[in-house]
Design a protein around this motif. Structure first.
Motif, PDB file in Angstrom:
ATOM      1  N   PRO A 155       0.821  -1.225   0.000  1.00  8.13           N
ATOM      2  CA  PRO A 155       0.000   0.000   0.000  1.00  8.13           C
ATOM      3  C   PRO A 155       0.854   1.275   0.000  1.00  8.13           C
ATOM      4  CG  PRO A 155       0.057  -0.950   2.181  1.00  8.13           C
ATOM      5  CD  PRO A 155       0.800  -1.909   1.294  1.00  8.13           C
ATOM      6  N   THR A 156       1.391   1.592  -1.174  1.00 10.61           N
ATOM      7  CA  THR A 156       2.273   2.750  -1.324  1.00 10.61           C
ATOM      8  C   THR A 156       1.740   3.640  -2.430  1.00 10.61           C
ATOM      9  OG1 THR A 156       4.148   1.332  -0.744  1.00 10.61           O
ATOM     10  CG2 THR A 156       4.654   3.452  -1.780  1.00 10.61           C
ATOM     11  N   PHE A 157       1.594   4.934  -2.166  1.00  8.19           N
ATOM     12  CA  PHE A 157       1.094   5.829  -3.211  1.00  8.19           C
ATOM     13  C   PHE A 157       2.256   6.351  -4.050  1.00  8.19           C
ATOM     14  CE2 PHE A 157      -0.810   9.350  -5.392  1.00  8.19           C
ATOM     15  CZ  PHE A 157      -2.121   8.966  -5.563  1.00  8.19           C
ATOM     16  N   VAL A 158       2.088   6.301  -5.375  1.00  8.86           N
ATOM     17  CA  VAL A 158       3.138   6.733  -6.293  1.00  8.86           C
ATOM     18  C   VAL A 158       2.911   8.193  -6.682  1.00  8.86           C
ATOM     19  CG1 VAL A 158       4.241   6.331  -8.515  1.00  8.86           C
ATOM     20  CG2 VAL A 158       3.347   4.387  -7.198  1.00  8.86           C
ATOM     21  N   VAL A 159       3.881   9.024  -6.422  1.00  7.44           N
ATOM     22  CA  VAL A 159       3.812  10.447  -6.772  1.00  7.44           C
ATOM     23  C   VAL A 159       4.660  10.689  -8.014  1.00  7.44           C
ATOM     24  CG1 VAL A 159       4.372  12.790  -6.007  1.00  7.44           C
ATOM     25  CG2 VAL A 159       3.501  11.106  -4.354  1.00  7.44           C
ATOM     26  N   ASP A 160       4.098  11.364  -9.000  1.00 11.31           N
ATOM     27  CA  ASP A 160       4.888  11.712 -10.190  1.00 11.31           C
ATOM     28  C   ASP A 160       4.686  13.192 -10.513  1.00 11.31           C
ATOM     29  OD1 ASP A 160       2.361  11.826 -11.188  1.00 11.31           O
ATOM     30  OD2 ASP A 160       2.701  10.479 -12.856  1.00 11.31           O
ATOM     31  N   THR A 161       5.248  13.627 -11.638  1.00 13.49           N
ATOM     32  CA  THR A 161       5.178  15.059 -11.967  1.00 13.49           C
ATOM     33  C   THR A 161       3.736  15.509 -12.183  1.00 13.49           C
ATOM     34  OG1 THR A 161       5.575  14.517 -14.283  1.00 13.49           O
ATOM     35  CG2 THR A 161       7.474  15.166 -12.977  1.00 13.49           C
ATOM     36  N   TYR A 162       2.899  14.634 -12.724  1.00 11.64           N
ATOM     37  CA  TYR A 162       1.486  14.988 -12.899  1.00 11.64           C
ATOM     38  C   TYR A 162       0.805  15.202 -11.551  1.00 11.64           C
ATOM     39  CZ  TYR A 162       1.870  13.343 -17.736  1.00 11.64           C
ATOM     40  OH  TYR A 162       2.224  13.156 -19.042  1.00 11.64           O
ATOM     41  N   ASP A 194      -5.623   1.661   0.881  1.00 11.18           N
ATOM     42  CA  ASP A 194      -6.233   0.657   0.020  1.00 11.18           C
ATOM     43  C   ASP A 194      -5.375   0.495  -1.231  1.00 11.18           C
ATOM     44  OD1 ASP A 194      -7.770  -0.549  -2.056  1.00 11.18           O
ATOM     45  OD2 ASP A 194      -9.616  -0.069  -0.980  1.00 11.18           O
ATOM     46  N   ILE A 195      -4.824  -0.681  -1.413  1.00 10.91           N
ATOM     47  CA  ILE A 195      -3.907  -0.915  -2.524  1.00 10.91           C
ATOM     48  C   ILE A 195      -4.563  -0.650  -3.871  1.00 10.91           C
ATOM     49  CG2 ILE A 195      -2.571  -2.689  -3.732  1.00 10.91           C
ATOM     50  CD1 ILE A 195      -2.106  -3.980  -0.964  1.00 10.91           C
ATOM     51  N   LEU A 196      -5.796  -1.134  -4.029  1.00 10.62           N
ATOM     52  CA  LEU A 196      -6.466  -0.945  -5.317  1.00 10.62           C
ATOM     53  C   LEU A 196      -6.785   0.518  -5.571  1.00 10.62           C
ATOM     54  CD1 LEU A 196      -8.843  -4.044  -5.528  1.00 10.62           C
ATOM     55  CD2 LEU A 196      -6.670  -3.636  -6.694  1.00 10.62           C
ATOM     56  N   LEU A 197      -7.126   1.241  -4.506  1.00  8.58           N
ATOM     57  CA  LEU A 197      -7.383   2.681  -4.652  1.00  8.58           C
ATOM     58  C   LEU A 197      -6.108   3.409  -5.061  1.00  8.58           C
ATOM     59  CD1 LEU A 197      -9.094   5.274  -4.289  1.00  8.58           C
ATOM     60  CD2 LEU A 197      -8.497   5.192  -1.852  1.00  8.58           C
ATOM     61  N   TYR A 198      -4.996   3.113  -4.417  1.00  8.55           N
ATOM     62  CA  TYR A 198      -3.713   3.739  -4.776  1.00  8.55           C
ATOM     63  C   TYR A 198      -3.334   3.402  -6.216  1.00  8.55           C
ATOM     64  CZ  TYR A 198      -2.851   4.571   0.242  1.00  8.55           C
ATOM     65  OH  TYR A 198      -2.912   4.980   1.539  1.00  8.55           O
ATOM     66  N   ASN A 199      -3.547   2.147  -6.556  1.00  6.59           N
ATOM     67  CA  ASN A 199      -3.244   1.672  -7.908  1.00  6.59           C
ATOM     68  C   ASN A 199      -4.025   2.481  -8.947  1.00  6.59           C
ATOM     69  OD1 ASN A 199      -3.708   0.197 -10.377  1.00  6.59           O
ATOM     70  ND2 ASN A 199      -2.953  -1.667  -9.391  1.00  6.59           N
ATOM     71  N   GLU A 200      -5.333   2.540  -8.749  1.00  2.00           N
ATOM     72  CA  GLU A 200      -6.200   3.185  -9.735  1.00  2.00           C
ATOM     73  C   GLU A 200      -5.978   4.703  -9.789  1.00  2.00           C
ATOM     74  OE1 GLU A 200      -8.426   3.027 -12.814  1.00  2.00           O
ATOM     75  OE2 GLU A 200      -8.058   1.194 -11.689  1.00  2.00           O
ATOM     76  N   TYR A 201      -5.748   5.297  -8.637  1.00  2.00           N
ATOM     77  CA  TYR A 201      -5.584   6.754  -8.586  1.00  2.00           C
ATOM     78  C   TYR A 201      -4.356   7.190  -9.386  1.00  2.00           C
ATOM     79  CZ  TYR A 201      -6.568  11.339  -6.418  1.00  2.00           C
ATOM     80  OH  TYR A 201      -6.911  12.636  -6.178  1.00  2.00           O
ATOM     81  N   HIS A 202      -3.236   6.539  -9.146  1.00  2.00           N
ATOM     82  CA  HIS A 202      -2.026   6.921  -9.886  1.00  2.00           C
ATOM     83  C   HIS A 202      -2.212   6.669 -11.390  1.00  2.00           C
ATOM     84  CE1 HIS A 202       2.106   7.577 -11.031  1.00  2.00           C
ATOM     85  NE2 HIS A 202       2.185   6.363 -11.509  1.00  2.00           N
ATOM     86  N   ALA A 203      -2.835   5.552 -11.726  1.00  2.00           N
ATOM     87  CA  ALA A 203      -3.079   5.235 -13.137  1.00  2.00           C
ATOM     88  C   ALA A 203      -3.959   6.304 -13.788  1.00  2.00           C
ATOM     89  CB  ALA A 203      -3.723   3.862 -13.266  1.00  2.00           C
ATOM     90  N   LEU A 204      -4.960   6.758 -13.061  1.00  2.00           N
ATOM     91  CA  LEU A 204      -5.850   7.801 -13.592  1.00  2.00           C
ATOM     92  C   LEU A 204      -5.107   9.118 -13.772  1.00  2.00           C
ATOM     93  CD1 LEU A 204      -9.069   7.018 -11.522  1.00  2.00           C
ATOM     94  CD2 LEU A 204      -8.935   7.071 -14.032  1.00  2.00           C
ATOM     95  N   ILE A 205      -4.218   9.414 -12.859  1.00  2.00           N
ATOM     96  CA  ILE A 205      -3.439  10.646 -12.977  1.00  2.00           C
ATOM     97  C   ILE A 205      -2.565  10.605 -14.229  1.00  2.00           C
ATOM     98  CG2 ILE A 205      -1.495  11.906 -11.951  1.00  2.00           C
ATOM     99  CD1 ILE A 205      -2.783  11.350  -9.202  1.00  2.00           C
ATOM    100  N   VAL A 206      -1.939   9.460 -14.482  1.00  2.00           N
ATOM    101  CA  VAL A 206      -1.117   9.333 -15.688  1.00  2.00           C
ATOM    102  C   VAL A 206      -1.990   9.400 -16.935  1.00  2.00           C
ATOM    103  CG1 VAL A 206       0.424   7.802 -16.970  1.00  2.00           C
ATOM    104  CG2 VAL A 206       0.667   8.031 -14.498  1.00  2.00           C
ATOM    105  N   ARG A 207      -3.149   8.755 -16.882  1.00  2.00           N
ATOM    106  CA  ARG A 207      -4.085   8.806 -18.001  1.00  2.00           C
ATOM    107  C   ARG A 207      -4.477  10.247 -18.318  1.00  2.00           C
ATOM    108  NH1 ARG A 207      -8.336   5.934 -20.457  1.00  2.00           N
ATOM    109  NH2 ARG A 207      -9.083   7.295 -22.131  1.00  2.00           N
ATOM    110  N   THR A 208      -4.687  11.025 -17.302  1.00  2.00           N
ATOM    111  CA  THR A 208      -5.009  12.437 -17.478  1.00  2.00           C
ATOM    112  C   THR A 208      -3.907  13.147 -18.244  1.00  2.00           C
ATOM    113  OG1 THR A 208      -6.129  12.371 -15.348  1.00  2.00           O
ATOM    114  CG2 THR A 208      -5.660  14.524 -16.244  1.00  2.00           C
ATOM    115  N   GLY A 209      -2.662  12.820 -17.911  1.00  2.00           N
ATOM    116  CA  GLY A 209      -1.547  13.416 -18.622  1.00  2.00           C
ATOM    117  C   GLY A 209      -1.520  12.997 -20.080  1.00  2.00           C
ATOM    118  N   LYS A 210      -1.826  11.727 -20.342  1.00  2.00           N
ATOM    119  CA  LYS A 210      -1.803  11.231 -21.716  1.00  2.00           C
ATOM    120  C   LYS A 210      -2.868  11.879 -22.582  1.00  2.00           C
ATOM    121  CE  LYS A 210       0.244   6.682 -20.966  1.00  2.00           C
ATOM    122  NZ  LYS A 210      -0.009   5.248 -20.754  1.00  2.00           N
TER     123      LYS A 210
END
Length: 228
Positions: A155-162, A194-210
């Motif tokens: 359960p680790t949240f990934v932070v990126d430039t987005y 919540d692992i799945l929440l962290y997973n989906e949130y970061h993925a959505l943030i990257v999707r927003t960038g794309k």
DNA sequence: CACCAGGCAAGTA
DNA sequence: TACTTGCATGGT
């Protein structure tokens, strides 16, 4: 719609809307589930995490496909591949000399710390594993957290430039809150662990960038975060 | 043509 | 601590 109720930050006394959770709900409603990581095995995810550093995923996929095509995408085969050969194989993803060296640095950790077994790495407790990963030259906080979340399912949240950009534009970050761990804490304090929440949130943030339409800007008319 | 992409480390002041 | 630079391909 997700069934997670907003809750207050532990340091706040007054009840206020959870902007972090609201942003997640808006992105999820707009884009739908992303079902990350785009990779078949934990090892492939680990390799992808290094190859995608500051690089478009389409270029990373070319490199990974090339490795797969020659049946080289296994720990033992990549570990035993001369570093110049590996660099040549992953050329399409850019920074190929650097990334080949970084992969080998990680393989050395796996040899010395985990007896050459990916499964031992994956089973290591999150605090220890993060420390080990960060000790590898070429693995910084985002790459380490990507491996922790998407390969090891911690359960680790990934932070990126987005992530920084969105929180900054929405007035959630103060001027002096650009530090990776500070941003991570702001987010995790606002969400259930919540692992799945962290997973989906970061993925959505990257999707927003794309999507490349300034969707992270609250004043963008077509933005799923309009008004926030 | 310029600019960007799911960072990181090393150098400088 | 707070900037700056090198690393490199491929898509828009």
């Amino acid at each position: 719609m997700v069934s997670i109720h907003s809750r207050t930050n532990s340091l706040n006394i007054s009840v206020q809307p959870n902007k972090i959770l609201t942003i997640y709900q808006r992105l999820l409603d707009h884009f739908g589930r992303q079902n990350w990581w785009p990779g078949d095995t934990p090892f492939e995810i680990i390799v992808g995490a290094i190859l995608t550093q500051n690089t478009n995923w389409t270029n990373v996929r070319k490199a990974i496909d090339a490795l797969k095509h020659e049946d080289l995408l296994s720990y033992e085969k990549l570990r035993d591949l001369p570093i110049e050969f590996l660099a040549e194989k992953i050329r399409p993803c850019g920074y190929f000399n650097l990334k080949a060296a970084r992969l080998h640095n990680l393989f050395q950790l796996i040899e010395t710390q985990y007896d050459g077994e990916i499964s031992y790495l994956l089973d290591t407790p999150v605090e220890q594993l993060r420390e080990d990963l960060l000790s590898v030259k070429g693995i910084g906080p985002e790459t380490a957290d990507s491996i922790l979340l998407y390969a090891a399912e911690k359960p680790t949240f990934v932070v990126d430039t987005y992530t920084y950009r969105i929180l900054s534009r929405h007035g959630i970050l103060a001027e002096d809150e650009a530090d990776y761990h500070e941003i991570q804490t702001i987010i995790t304090d606002s969400l259930p662990e919540d692992i799945l929440l962290y997973n989906e949130y970061h993925a959505l943030i990257v999707r927003t960038g794309k999507e490349n339409c300034k969707k992270t800007n609250p004043r963008c008319e077509s933005c799923p975060l309009k008004g926030y």
